[in-house]
Design a protein around this motif. Structure first.
Motif, PDB file in Angstrom:
ATOM      1  N   ASP A 480       0.975  -1.143  -0.065  1.00  0.00           N
ATOM      2  CA  ASP A 480      -0.024  -0.098  -0.099  1.00  0.00           C
ATOM      3  C   ASP A 480       0.906   1.175   0.214  1.00  0.00           C
ATOM      4  O   ASP A 480       2.189   1.236   0.630  1.00  0.00           O
ATOM      5  CB  ASP A 480      -0.746   0.134   0.895  1.00  0.00           C
ATOM      6  N   GLY A 482       1.526   5.163   1.191  1.00  0.00           N
ATOM      7  CA  GLY A 482       1.095   5.902   2.290  1.00  0.00           C
ATOM      8  C   GLY A 482       1.877   7.233   2.436  1.00  0.00           C
ATOM      9  O   GLY A 482       2.928   7.290   1.550  1.00  0.00           O
ATOM     10  N   ILE A 492      -3.290   6.252   3.972  1.00  0.00           N
ATOM     11  CA  ILE A 492      -3.337   5.165   2.967  1.00  0.00           C
ATOM     12  C   ILE A 492      -3.834   5.614   1.587  1.00  0.00           C
ATOM     13  O   ILE A 492      -4.860   5.983   1.462  1.00  0.00           O
ATOM     14  CB  ILE A 492      -4.044   3.735   3.587  1.00  0.00           C
TER      15      ILE A 492
END
Ligand code: AMP
Length: 636
Positions: A480, A482, A492
């Motif tokens: 992810d 971020g 996020i």
């Protein structure tokens, strides 16, 4: 102790910190060592300790809470409501465990559970771990092919299923799906226990294989089945999750570390108290259902609500009525569900007495600011977004009101949870990034207790998939993007890989592509996730046909699109069905033959396709642009 010190201790004084938290659960044999990290990235927690998940979730509460409700089952689909006290839960779990034993099941055997939200599904999980068996719950929305893939990987000795599920009044026959999956499977289990709800009129039992649960249960009404205490590292379950390859990974969870992590999270993250009621609106087929419908609340001596139904049936006040009637103190849901409620009259949010409710936690997908604000203001309660993954089993970035009531920022899940040494790293170099710089959310291992211990049967895949994104160092990658602001709050920003998130459910575009390609008329396909107001993302397919004559007219195109959708339905289930299939004669590719998914996605979302210098033939991009420009071909 404030959050900062709590988090610091969890990393710097790791053994002492987790050694203390381990006291939140019962052990039949104390552990000798908090953590063995001699074989990175494999972390073994509470070495030498022996315990049992079912004992911690049920038996240990009998003396003090035998008459307290353990499980409240509410189905707005079949209009049923039933409460099981801890004593009654104990009895039912032992009956099911006795049935398992009578079929020869024991420690280490796999039991595959394919059931909707019925109490028996929870009994099935608890009874499995009671015996030291390993359960694998497969979400009821997955179709035969997906189910068969999971059967062949987990190789269960037994399956336990229901005849059917029901959603918005529509019955989905599970049994027919199972019959097909077992036919497709290379290693089908010998026996299938069926909890027959009487929902499927076409139901029939396969002789010699299918066993009726009510009949078996009746033979074990007074069963007393002791818990099999297992080593802390003994696998409790396997839960499959999608990645970038077409083959889902079996996330393997241990026993002791998981129990400690969940008990601690109830206290420090959810700020819950034993004796209160916890309501997670998820499904047992997902990790939230494992951690916060079944194990977390029960391990902590709470009452858990098992809800079968939609958030808006019979009316959009149903969840809040449940909160009122059962004095729910902590609730856990997903942003998509809140966006569904947001389309309804806001008066529903204030119709019921919500004085018992202290927090609403949301997870599974990005929580957009307007939705966060709408629900927080509408309920007048603190709303916490928290970020986690099937792999972690519990929250990785979250507010922790049980530690310190730090103010929330809309759009941010707040701070790294204790136990997680979170870093934002630059792709490629692995350089650590500072405030307001976008990077990949990573964790310096060892992963804390409760996280996946390996990929079932594939240690190499665990290491290769999660820990090798950066040169010369083992770092866990969440995949992810971020960013962290100057106050330390994380945001996020979506996946770095080809995994998409539809209504909080994770799907690999590769899996969907394989399902689309299974249609004989399709030569090649690219699936991308496009932004959707309600569900966050939707899969959209661009397919190259083998024979252009099959899409020569709009009618033929529609016909082929329906046929492709039906193929996906049969393989993955409706959950993986693209919102539309656009037919093209060529996909945009780089000169090295890689499909330019990022550009396809950008065009489908109405953005600039970005850098196209590596494009082999401009025709591919033009076709995508044309397909997306025609209004009736746009993502629906
Ligand atoms: P799953 O394993 O199915 O729970 O999916 C995990 C993925 O969902 C993560 O890697 C994120 O991409 C996404 N996700 C989960 N929780 C959040 C959140 N609070 N905010 C943003 N994305 C999230």
């Amino acid at each position: 102790m404030g959050y900062k010190e709590f988090h610091r201790r969890s990393i710097e004084d790791r053994d002492e910190f987790w050694g203390e938290l381990a006291g939140l659960i019962d052990w039949s044999r104390p552990f000798d060592q908090v953590l063995d990290y001699s074989n990175p990235p494999f972390a073994t927690w509470f070495v030498g300790g022996e315990t049992n998940l079912c004992y911690n979730a049920v038996d240990r509460h009998l003396a003090a809470r035998g008459d307290q409700a353990a499980l409240i089952y509410i189905s707005t689909e079949t209009n049923q409501e039933k409460t099981y006290t801890y004593r009654e839960l104990h009895v039912e779990v032992q009956r099911m465990a006795a049935v398992y034993q009578s079929l020869g099941l024991g420690k280490g055997d796999r039991i595959l559970i394919y059931m909707p939200m019925v109490p028996e599904a929870i009994f099935a999980m608890l009874a499995a771990v009671r015996l030291g068996a390993i359960h694998s719950v497969v979400f009821g929305g997955f179709a035969a092919h997906s189910l068969a893939t999971r059967i062949d990987d987990a190789q269960p000795k037994l399956m336990i299923i229901a005849d059917a599920g029901i959603r918005a009044g529509k019955v989905t026959p599970y049994k027919a799906m199972v019959d097909e999956a077992l036919w497709l499977s290379a290693t089908p289990p010998e026996k299938v226990i069926v909890v027959n709800r009487g929902l499927d009129p076409t139901f029939y039992a396969v002789e010699g294989r299918d066993l009726d649960y009510d009949t078996l249960r009746a033979e074990h009404m007074d069963a007393q089945v002791p818990c099999c205490f297992v080593e802390s590292s003994h696998p409790s379950y396997i839960l499959y999750t999608s990645g970038t390859t077409g083959k889902p990974k079996g996330v393997q969870r241990d026993t002791g570390g998981y129990a400690v992590a969940l008990a601690a999270s109830m206290k420090y993250i959810y700020d819950a108290r034993p004796g209160e009621t916890y309501f997670a609106t998820s499904d047992i087929g997902w990790v939230v259902g494992h951690s916060y419908i079944t194990y977390g609340p029960l391990i902590y001596g709470m009452t858990t609500v098992v809800y079968e139904g939609l958030p808006i049936r019979p009316d959009p006040g149903i969840w809040w009525k449940i909160v009122q009637d059962h004095k729910v103190s902590v609730m856990f849901s997903a942003p998509t569900a809140i966006r569904v409620l947001k389309k309804q009259d806001p008066a529903w949010l204030t119709k019921y007495d919500l004085s018992s409710l202290r927090y609403l936690f949301l997870a599974g997908e990005p929580l957009d600011e307007p939705t966060a604000r709408w629900i927080a203001e509408g309920l007048g309660k603190p709303v916490y977004d928290h970020f986690w993954q099937t792999e972690t089993g519990w929250a990785l970035i979250t507010g922790m009101p049980g530690v310190e009531k730090t103010p929330a920022k809309f759009g941010s899940p707040s701070f790294p949870a204790y136990g997680y040494d979170v870093r934002l790293l630059q792709v490629g170099s692995g350089e650590e990034l500072g405030a307001n710089q976008k990077g990949v959310v990573c964790v310096v291992p060892p992963l804390p207790p409760g996280c996946m211990t390996t990929v079932w049967g594939q240690d190499d895949r665990f290491r290769e998939t999660y820990f090798t994104s950066f040169p010369n160092r083992l770092i866990y990658t969440t995949f992810d993007w971020g960013i962290r602001d100057e106050d330390g709050y994380y945001f996020i920003l979506g996946r770095t890989d080809d995994v998409i998130n539809v209504a909080g459910h994770r799907l690999g575009t590769r899996e969907i592509e394989e399902a689309v390609s299974a249609h004989p008329g399709i030569a090649e396909v690219a699936v991308v996730g496009v932004a959707d107001e309600l569900k966050g993302q939707l899969p959209l397919a661009f397919a190259v046909v083998k024979d252009p004559a099959t899409i020569a007219t709009p009618e033929l195109r529609d016909k082929l699109e329906s046929a492709v959708m039906a193929t996906v339905n049969g393989i993955l289930g409706a959950i993986g069905r693209p919102c539309a299939v656009h037919f093209v004669t060529q996909l945009p590719k780089t000169r090295s033959g890689k499909v330019l998914r990022r550009s396809i996605k950008a065009i489908a979302e109405g953005h600039d396709p970005g850098d196209l210098t590596s494009l082999d033939d401009p025709m591919g991009i033009e076709q995508i642009e044309r397909a997306c420009a025609v209004p009736e071909l746009k993502a629906r």
